[in-house]
Design an enzyme around this catalytic site. Structure first.
Site, mmCIF file in Angstrom:
data_model
loop_
_atom_site.group_PDB
_atom_site.id
_atom_site.type_symbol
_atom_site.label_atom_id
_atom_site.label_comp_id
_atom_site.label_asym_id
_atom_site.label_seq_id
_atom_site.Cartn_x
_atom_site.Cartn_y
_atom_site.Cartn_z
ATOM 1 N N ASP A 112 158.692 30.800 42.329
ATOM 2 C CA ASP A 112 158.394 31.224 43.701
ATOM 3 C C ASP A 112 158.111 32.723 43.774
ATOM 4 O O ASP A 112 157.135 33.160 44.382
ATOM 5 C CB ASP A 112 159.666 31.010 44.556
ATOM 6 C CG ASP A 112 159.515 29.859 45.522
ATOM 7 O OD1 ASP A 112 158.406 29.614 45.986
ATOM 8 O OD2 ASP A 112 160.547 29.225 45.818
ATOM 9 N N THR A 135 159.498 22.397 46.321
ATOM 10 C CA THR A 135 160.428 22.872 45.278
ATOM 11 C C THR A 135 161.104 21.691 44.576
ATOM 12 O O THR A 135 161.367 21.748 43.384
ATOM 13 C CB THR A 135 161.498 23.803 45.880
ATOM 14 O OG1 THR A 135 162.118 23.137 46.970
ATOM 15 C CG2 THR A 135 160.894 25.083 46.385
#
Ligand code: AMP
Ligand code: MG
Length: 339
Positions: free
Chosen positions: A48, A132
């Site tokens: 990320d 995610t």
């Protein structure tokens, strides 16, 4: 396409492509990174932050400044306790930014902090690793970047490193040995699909076909692999009212919008439970929405109201999302109203 649009899209595609190289590398080393950082979730945190730094750097260095509203900030990596995470992130980032330093890396991540509350008239919004859960399971995720003007996405790039361009029977299958795919769009200019995340891969204009009038044709719904995210029960009850055969295609992330845009599905719905105060985050939808719309799909909230991306980091004026084939959209909204 207008010259400025082409330039913006080229910069955005190159940036998303570089972020995909790095996230792919991190996803291929989930266990090694967990061993270094001693934390189960660390690979996705690292991916990320790498993606956000790389994309922020490209946008701020190559284009006129525009605020960036992104999901992450650098506080976690600034904490000396997370030194191992920072080192792992820098190591991955060097693949595309060899001279990166910790200071520059953290600086660019924090450029994504432009508070949603500031409500600028024009801004970028980024989900550096959308999906995610898919990422840590070795499945689907997307790098999603959109330019928003006056509450509407006007430019979008969606990098889908594990999503082949061709139609699949199971999008959540493991071992996806693929070059991935990339989707991009500008308002009024159409949406394009490319057969790899390489920014030089030619994009093909996506054009929607009418939905079959044959009553036995199955409606294909893309759904979150995470049951709680899409209120699955409501969708099933809605489809009873719509009274058409349907099947579910489950996968994580905005890759769902890409499948819709390609015409390999007819609906992507997020119906929040009646009593839920949760509002959708803008970065979870902005890029996918424009790509689906430019490919011919219709996107509103559950009441049929246009999505308003002007009110901060969440879609506070809307309830859920209904992205669907224009031949089916009205029947979905009507059925949801009666749930
Ligand atoms: P998906 O891959 O479709 O499940 O979408 C992932 C996104 O769902 C994440 O980026 C979150 O912002 C969002 N999300 C997290 N929790 C929820 C929830 N309880 N309901 C709906 N969406 C959620
Ligand atoms: Mg997300």
């Amino acid at each position: 396409m207008k010259h400025t649009t082409t330039t913006y899209l080229e910069v955005a595609r190159t940036a998303v492509s570089q972020a995909c190289i790095v996230t792919r590398y991190v996803q291929s080393r989930l266990d090694q990174i967990r061993a270094i950082t001693k934390e189960d979730k660390s690979p996705v945190t690292i991916a990320d932050l790498c993606a956000q730094a790389i994309i922020a750097k490209a946008l701020f260095e190559k284009l006129p400044p525009m605020p960036l509203i992104a999901e992450e900030d650098a506080d976690y990596l600034r904490d000396p306790k997370h030194r191992a995470h920072l080192e792992a992130a820098l190591e991955a980032t060097r693949l595309v930014w060899p001279e990166v330093t910790a200071e520059r890396f953290l600086h660019f991540i924090d450029l994504g902090r432009s508070a949603g509350d500031a409500r600028p008239a024009a801004f970028w919004t980024l989900d550096p690793v959308d999906g995610t859960k898919g990422f840590v399971r070795g499945r689907q995720y997307a790098v999603a970047l959109a330019g928003v003007t006056l509450g509407k996405p006007v430019m979008a790039v969606l990098g889908c490193p594990n999503l082949p361009l061709a139609e699949q029977t199971d999008y959540d299958a493991a071992n996806l040995n693929t070059k991935g795919s990339m989707y991009f769009a500008a308002a009024g200019e159409g949406a394009f699909a490319a057969a790899s995340t390489d920014p030089t891969a030619p994009g093909e204009l996506m054009t929607l076909q009418p939905f079959s009038t044959e009553p036995t044709t199955e409606v294909r719904l893309v759904r979150s692999a995470e049951a709680a995210h899409g209120a699955g029960g409501s969708i099933d009850r809605m489809m009873v009212r719509v009274d058409k055969p349907y099947k579910n295609l489950k996968l994580d992330s905005q890759c769902k919008y890409a499948i819709l845009a390609r015409g390999h599905a007819e609906g992507y719905l997020r119906i929040p439970p009646q009593d839920s105060p949760r509002k959708e985050c803008i970065w979870d939808h902005a890029a996918g929405v424009l790509i689906a719309e430019e490919a011919g799909m219709k996107v509103t909230d559950c009441k049929g109201i246009d999505l308003d991306f002007s009110v901060g980091s969440r879609l506070d004026k809307n309830r859920g999302v209904v992205a669907a084939h224009p031949d089916l959209h009205a029947s979905f909204i009507e059925a949801i109203a009666k749930l």
